[in-house]
Scaffold this motif. Structure first.
Motif, PDB file in Angstrom:
ATOM      1  N   ILE A 169       0.839  -1.209   0.000  1.00 14.47           N
ATOM      2  CA  ILE A 169       0.000   0.000   0.000  1.00 14.47           C
ATOM      3  C   ILE A 169       0.870   1.254   0.000  1.00 14.47           C
ATOM      4  CG2 ILE A 169      -1.583   1.364   1.418  1.00 14.47           C
ATOM      5  CD1 ILE A 169      -2.845  -1.338   2.286  1.00 14.47           C
ATOM      6  N   THR A 170       1.894   1.288   0.847  1.00 13.94           N
ATOM      7  CA  THR A 170       2.738   2.492   0.907  1.00 13.94           C
ATOM      8  C   THR A 170       3.487   2.699  -0.401  1.00 13.94           C
ATOM      9  OG1 THR A 170       4.633   1.329   1.900  1.00 13.94           O
ATOM     10  CG2 THR A 170       3.017   2.280   3.409  1.00 13.94           C
ATOM     11  N   LEU A 173       1.052   4.017  -3.097  1.00 10.79           N
ATOM     12  CA  LEU A 173       0.816   5.450  -2.918  1.00 10.79           C
ATOM     13  C   LEU A 173       1.997   6.281  -3.409  1.00 10.79           C
ATOM     14  CD1 LEU A 173      -0.853   5.443   0.605  1.00 10.79           C
ATOM     15  CD2 LEU A 173      -1.899   6.283  -1.505  1.00 10.79           C
ATOM     16  N   ILE A 176       1.972   6.459  -7.236  1.00  7.24           N
ATOM     17  CA  ILE A 176       0.898   7.353  -7.700  1.00  7.24           C
ATOM     18  C   ILE A 176       1.287   8.805  -7.453  1.00  7.24           C
ATOM     19  CG2 ILE A 176      -1.486   8.068  -7.253  1.00  7.24           C
ATOM     20  CD1 ILE A 176      -2.088   5.079  -6.635  1.00  7.24           C
ATOM     21  N   HIS A 177       1.831   9.082  -6.265  1.00  5.56           N
ATOM     22  CA  HIS A 177       2.266  10.440  -5.952  1.00  5.56           C
ATOM     23  C   HIS A 177       3.362  10.900  -6.911  1.00  5.56           C
ATOM     24  CE1 HIS A 177       0.913  10.060  -1.453  1.00  5.56           C
ATOM     25  NE2 HIS A 177      -0.097  10.138  -2.300  1.00  5.56           N
ATOM     26  N   SER A 209       3.829  16.359  -0.603  1.00  6.67           N
ATOM     27  CA  SER A 209       3.939  14.941  -0.243  1.00  6.67           C
ATOM     28  C   SER A 209       5.401  14.609   0.005  1.00  6.67           C
ATOM     29  CB  SER A 209       3.406  14.046  -1.365  1.00  6.67           C
ATOM     30  OG  SER A 209       4.259  14.089  -2.498  1.00  6.67           O
ATOM     31  N   ALA A 254      -3.842   3.198  -9.382  1.00  4.04           N
ATOM     32  CA  ALA A 254      -2.734   2.242  -9.421  1.00  4.04           C
ATOM     33  C   ALA A 254      -2.631   1.591 -10.793  1.00  4.04           C
ATOM     34  CB  ALA A 254      -2.916   1.182  -8.333  1.00  4.04           C
TER      35      ALA A 254
END
Length: 299
Positions: A169-170, A173, A176-177, A209, A254
């Motif tokens: 998950i991390t 993210l 995507i960021h 971010s 994703a």
């Protein structure tokens, strides 16, 4: 406590070094002995093979590039490890791989912990990476001081398999960021803004971010060198998409990001640096994203 460390790539070398600095006895090995030379100079003991490591230490840590390599190394170390010892796997694995390997280890009388990390290699060298152990609490507690030596934040995620989910998950993210960061910087450049000033403004805004602050700076330098390649990103995104199917969660962002990485691999190769997905946009538009004063590597 005497740890063996197998796999001295960017992350492994950093974490093994942190164990040494914290006063742990560490024996190391890798297919490339030159990767171990700074650690040996810092007090680590060299072993010529994974089997030799396993036979000479209390517990073994591995940090390897793929489940296939993990499976091969596991077959070498388990017969040599002390009964009741712990095998700590720091590689990013799928949950099914973790559970299957744990059964193999258990059959040899060995405990397994999964220990994915997040935050970047530059933080690992400073002992400030985030550690995400998974496994039985009493085994996690046994190694807590070692985890604190390698990272400044430690989160026990639950039983085996839990950490593989949060790690994916991390990373999902972050990728995507990173795609969003490249698009944002390109908007700033094509909009006629001073790109360095735009980076600082974003960093001080609600759109900031961790990825913008770190990988965004490497994009502006033009090195893109985060010490994490496109093949590894595609591996992790594949894990994420599989979890999406299993848990019934549509992962539209994703999926799009995965396609961007597929295109980046076709353009630059799987060994190219992960932030080079921004270069795809640069090449497409004939517009570079350079700005002075940004680092080539994160320290």
């Amino acid at each position: 406590m005497h740890y063996g460390y197998i796999g001295l790539g960017n992350l492994g070398a950093a974490c093994a070094d942190c164990l040494l600095k914290a006063g742990f006895k560490v024996t190391v090995t890798d297919l490339k002995k030159e990767l171990a030379e700074p650690l040996i100079a810092a007090g680590a003991t060299w072993a010529d093979s994974a089997e030799e490591v396993a036979a000479s230490v209390d517990h073994v840590i591995t940090c390897l590039p793929s489940p296939a390599v993990t499976e091969k190394v596991l077959a070498q170390i388990l017969p040599k490890m002390k009964k009741g010892a712990t095998w700590i796997e720091m590689s990013t694995l799928g949950r099914d791989d973790v559970l299957a390997f744990a059964k193999v280890a258990e059959a040899h009388g060995i405990h397994m912990l999964e220990l994915p990390v997040t935050g970047g290699v530059h933080l690992a060298y400073r002992g400030e990476i985030t550690m995400l152990p998974g496994g039985d609490k009493e085994i996690v507690d046994l190694h807590w001081k070692a985890f604190e030596a390698m990272g400044n934040r430690v989160f026990h995620m639950g039983p085996l398999g839990s950490s593989s989910i949060i790690k994916v998950i991390t990373n999902m993210l972050a990728f995507i960021h990173l795609k969003a960061c490249g698009e944002a910087l390109m908007l700033a450049k094509r909009g006629g803004l001073d790109l360095g000033q735009a980076w600082h403004a974003i960093a001080a805004s609600s759109g900031n971010s961790f990825v913008h602050e770190t990988e965004g700076a490497l994009i502006l330098n033009g090195s893109y060198d985060i010490a994490f390649n496109i093949d590894l990103a595609l591996k992790d995104l594949g894990f994420a998409l599989n979890f999406g199917k299993e848990f019934g969660v549509p992962l539209e962002l994703a999926s799009m990001t995965n396609q961007t990485y597929v295109a980046a691999k076709a353009a630059y190769g799987g060994d190219a640096q992960s932030p080079m997905i921004a270069k795809l946009l640069e090449d497409q538009l004939g517009t570079d994203l350079r700005a002075p004063g940004f680092p080539a590597r994160l320290e």
